[in-house]
Design a protein around this motif. Structure first.
Motif, mmCIF file in Angstrom:
data_model
loop_
_atom_site.group_PDB
_atom_site.id
_atom_site.type_symbol
_atom_site.label_atom_id
_atom_site.label_comp_id
_atom_site.label_asym_id
_atom_site.label_seq_id
_atom_site.Cartn_x
_atom_site.Cartn_y
_atom_site.Cartn_z
ATOM 1 N N LEU A 12 -56.622 71.851 29.560
ATOM 2 C CA LEU A 12 -57.628 72.608 28.815
ATOM 3 C C LEU A 12 -58.636 71.636 28.233
ATOM 4 C CD1 LEU A 12 -55.296 75.047 26.838
ATOM 5 C CD2 LEU A 12 -56.542 75.498 28.950
ATOM 6 N N MET A 14 -61.889 71.241 25.776
ATOM 7 C CA MET A 14 -62.598 71.908 24.685
ATOM 8 C C MET A 14 -63.710 71.007 24.181
ATOM 9 S SD MET A 14 -59.391 73.498 22.637
ATOM 10 C CE MET A 14 -57.864 73.140 23.485
ATOM 11 N N THR A 26 -56.349 68.831 26.562
ATOM 12 C CA THR A 26 -54.938 69.059 26.266
ATOM 13 C C THR A 26 -54.219 69.391 27.566
ATOM 14 O OG1 THR A 26 -55.506 69.941 24.086
ATOM 15 C CG2 THR A 26 -53.333 70.473 24.940
ATOM 16 N N ARG A 49 -52.287 81.129 27.256
ATOM 17 C CA ARG A 49 -53.359 81.999 26.732
ATOM 18 C C ARG A 49 -53.471 81.956 25.212
ATOM 19 N NH1 ARG A 49 -52.365 84.884 31.509
ATOM 20 N NH2 ARG A 49 -50.675 86.221 30.871
ATOM 21 N N THR A 50 -52.444 81.482 24.523
ATOM 22 C CA THR A 50 -52.489 81.436 23.054
ATOM 23 C C THR A 50 -53.077 80.140 22.513
ATOM 24 O OG1 THR A 50 -50.287 80.447 22.731
ATOM 25 C CG2 THR A 50 -50.411 82.874 22.942
ATOM 26 N N VAL A 51 -53.248 79.142 23.348
ATOM 27 C CA VAL A 51 -53.706 77.825 22.874
ATOM 28 C C VAL A 51 -55.199 77.890 22.576
ATOM 29 C CG1 VAL A 51 -53.930 75.378 23.425
ATOM 30 C CG2 VAL A 51 -51.895 76.653 24.155
ATOM 31 N N ARG A 52 -55.539 77.599 21.333
ATOM 32 C CA ARG A 52 -56.917 77.637 20.850
ATOM 33 C C ARG A 52 -57.133 76.463 19.900
ATOM 34 N NH1 ARG A 52 -57.021 81.349 23.912
ATOM 35 N NH2 ARG A 52 -57.345 83.547 23.621
ATOM 36 N N PRO A 53 -58.361 76.029 19.755
ATOM 37 C CA PRO A 53 -58.629 74.999 18.737
ATOM 38 C C PRO A 53 -58.468 75.595 17.339
ATOM 39 C CG PRO A 53 -60.672 75.719 19.768
ATOM 40 C CD PRO A 53 -59.557 76.397 20.501
ATOM 41 N N ASP A 54 -58.078 74.760 16.405
ATOM 42 C CA ASP A 54 -57.932 75.178 15.008
ATOM 43 C C ASP A 54 -59.303 75.088 14.351
ATOM 44 O OD1 ASP A 54 -57.274 75.744 12.430
ATOM 45 O OD2 ASP A 54 -55.789 74.139 12.226
ATOM 46 N N THR A 55 -60.023 76.186 14.346
ATOM 47 C CA THR A 55 -61.388 76.182 13.791
ATOM 48 C C THR A 55 -61.400 76.175 12.276
ATOM 49 O OG1 THR A 55 -61.481 78.584 13.957
ATOM 50 C CG2 THR A 55 -62.357 77.314 15.813
#
Length: 59
Positions: A12, A14, A26, A49-55
């Motif tokens: 991934l 970003m 990542t 699908r749940t992996v996202r940056p910590d905004t």
């Protein structure tokens, strides 16, 4: 004992919000026996699908 293993890897990329020339990459890896792989692959896809940056993280 010999076991046949199967591996799936997802990379991934970003972009940095303040500097689009910078990015984080990542790698997510699933390793399972060949017999387990079909049973766990959908769970791995759901996890990816749940992996996202910590905004909300402080800079």
């Amino acid at each position: 004992m010999h076991r046949d293993l199967v591996q799936a890897q997802v990379y991934l990329s970003m972009l940095e919000v303040t500097d689009p020339h910078r990015r984080a990459v990542t790698r997510l890896v699933l390793t399972a026996t060949a017999s387990q792989y079909p049973a766990v692959l959908d769970d791995f896809r759901d996890f990816v699908r749940t992996v996202r940056p910590d905004t909300d993280a402080a800079s």
